[in-house]
Design a protein around this motif. Sequence first.
Motif, short mmCIF file in Angstrom:
data_model
loop_
_atom_site.label_atom_id
_atom_site.label_comp_id
_atom_site.label_asym_id
_atom_site.label_seq_id
_atom_site.Cartn_x
_atom_site.Cartn_y
_atom_site.Cartn_z
N GLY A 188 39.31 -27.49 14.70
CA GLY A 188 40.21 -28.01 14.59
C GLY A 188 41.32 -28.11 15.32
O GLY A 188 41.97 -29.38 16.02
N ALA A 189 41.68 -27.29 16.45
CA ALA A 189 41.95 -27.36 17.64
C ALA A 189 41.07 -28.28 19.05
O ALA A 189 41.91 -28.65 19.57
CB ALA A 189 42.57 -25.48 17.98
N ALA A 190 40.50 -27.73 18.93
CA ALA A 190 39.16 -28.35 19.65
C ALA A 190 39.16 -30.15 19.43
O ALA A 190 39.82 -30.65 20.32
CB ALA A 190 37.80 -28.04 19.23
N ILE A 191 39.37 -30.29 18.68
CA ILE A 191 39.23 -31.62 17.89
C ILE A 191 40.93 -31.77 18.91
O ILE A 191 40.62 -33.87 18.77
CB ILE A 191 39.31 -31.82 16.63
CG1 ILE A 191 37.33 -31.36 16.28
CG2 ILE A 191 39.80 -33.48 15.91
CD1 ILE A 191 36.64 -30.93 14.44
N ALA A 192 42.24 -31.55 17.69
CA ALA A 192 43.24 -31.74 18.29
C ALA A 192 43.23 -32.01 19.29
O ALA A 192 43.80 -33.40 20.33
CB ALA A 192 44.37 -31.08 17.75
N GLY A 197 43.20 -35.80 23.87
CA GLY A 197 42.85 -36.12 25.82
C GLY A 197 42.75 -35.20 26.89
O GLY A 197 42.61 -35.13 28.25
N GLN A 198 43.16 -34.19 26.43
CA GLN A 198 43.38 -32.98 27.05
C GLN A 198 41.69 -32.19 27.33
O GLN A 198 41.74 -31.78 28.56
CB GLN A 198 43.85 -31.75 26.50
CG GLN A 198 45.42 -31.52 26.23
CD GLN A 198 46.43 -32.42 25.03
OE1 GLN A 198 45.71 -33.09 24.35
NE2 GLN A 198 47.62 -33.29 25.11
N ASN A 211 35.67 -38.95 10.13
CA ASN A 211 36.86 -39.55 9.75
C ASN A 211 37.64 -40.72 11.58
O ASN A 211 38.03 -41.74 11.10
CB ASN A 211 37.78 -39.25 9.03
CG ASN A 211 37.36 -39.06 7.34
OD1 ASN A 211 36.30 -40.45 7.15
ND2 ASN A 211 37.87 -38.46 6.19
N HIS A 212 38.32 -39.31 11.87
CA HIS A 212 38.34 -39.74 13.35
C HIS A 212 37.97 -41.06 13.97
O HIS A 212 38.63 -41.94 14.77
CB HIS A 212 38.62 -38.25 14.18
CG HIS A 212 39.20 -37.26 13.72
ND1 HIS A 212 40.55 -37.26 13.32
CD2 HIS A 212 39.51 -36.11 13.35
CE1 HIS A 212 41.09 -36.47 12.50
NE2 HIS A 212 40.34 -35.52 13.01
N ILE A 213 36.79 -40.88 14.01
CA ILE A 213 35.59 -42.27 14.66
C ILE A 213 35.82 -43.43 14.53
O ILE A 213 35.54 -44.02 14.93
CB ILE A 213 33.74 -41.65 14.66
CG1 ILE A 213 33.77 -40.03 15.53
CG2 ILE A 213 32.88 -42.89 15.07
CD1 ILE A 213 32.12 -39.45 14.84
N LYS A 214 35.63 -42.90 12.53
CA LYS A 214 35.48 -44.76 12.11
C LYS A 214 37.82 -45.42 12.45
O LYS A 214 37.90 -46.43 12.49
CB LYS A 214 35.91 -44.61 10.57
CG LYS A 214 34.37 -44.02 10.39
CD LYS A 214 34.03 -44.16 9.37
CE LYS A 214 32.54 -43.65 8.36
NZ LYS A 214 32.06 -44.37 7.10
N ALA A 215 38.46 -44.48 12.48
CA ALA A 215 39.56 -45.00 12.73
C ALA A 215 39.73 -44.52 14.74
O ALA A 215 41.06 -45.56 14.51
CB ALA A 215 40.58 -43.13 12.74
#
Length: 323
Positions: A188-192, A197-198, A211-215
């Motif tokens: 979760g932290a890695a995805i955030a 962009g960090q 879902n993040h890809i689709k969004a």
Amino acid sequence: MNKLISAVVAAGAIVLGAPAAQAAGYPEKPVTMIVPFVPGGSSDITARSVTPGLSKILGQTFVVENKPGANSAIGAQALARSTPDGYTMMVGSIGTFAINEALYKNLAYNPSKDFAYLTQAVRNPNVLVAATSFPANNVAELVDYAKKNPGRVSYASSGTGSSDHLSAVLFRQRTQSTGVDVPYKGGGAAIADLIGGQVNVSFQNLGAVQNHIKAGKLKALAITGDARAPDLPDVPTLAEAGIKDMVVYSWQGFAVPKGTPPAVVEKLADALRTTLRDPQTQKTLQGLGFEVVANTPQQFAEFQQAEVKRWKDVIQKANIQLE
């Protein structure tokens, strides 16, 4: 003399028939299913998806018991030390059953020696994703950028030794490129930070980033599976992108302690495969991003050994080891 021989033969028949008799009556009490991770993760979801079916088929309660800690070693050690009678089983991950054996110098259990394997239950590929601000839009551009900027591409992962971390290591080995690993305490932290962009790129579990890809919050560069993901049909596999010999899946499987009677192993394995192939169970698991495998004990044992060898090679080549 004839009476003595008959008695010996009868005694032998009783001994030889004991495992079959034990399996015939099994299970006669509730079965504990260890999950060596906290509730809510992939192993936990897999466990709770099959317990209703197992209870229905075998007529007993299956109790899920979470024993997290030490990258699943605490729960795995508990299984290894339990009585091999079929009343304690475990669902574990690629890390539990394969990676840990290669990664840890002093592991509290031995995945290749301490367990009898029942079935590889499910699997799902990782996705190579990039921050939207990162200039590369496909695998070739990522490799080109990494080679022109040695040591500058940052690879986020859910922790050292995780499948996403080792996928990145294997990717750099296959492409002869470099990068910097940035381990987090969980995906979760890695995805955030990836969305923010960090960090630049990451090999994340399909279900976690789909879902993040689709969004449009992340760019999908490739899938690590042997085929394209149905929900992301435009994303190529790594093989299609020109990276050979890099099919990687995260997976979950079931095991019991070594020494469990073969007849009990088969009875449990059959019940697990039947449950996993049930249309409702498959619908539930596929809805969570899993692909059902449900192979035989022999197939799973052979696969486990192949995975141990594979990740040992990757880890030794990268000179990674944890205490």
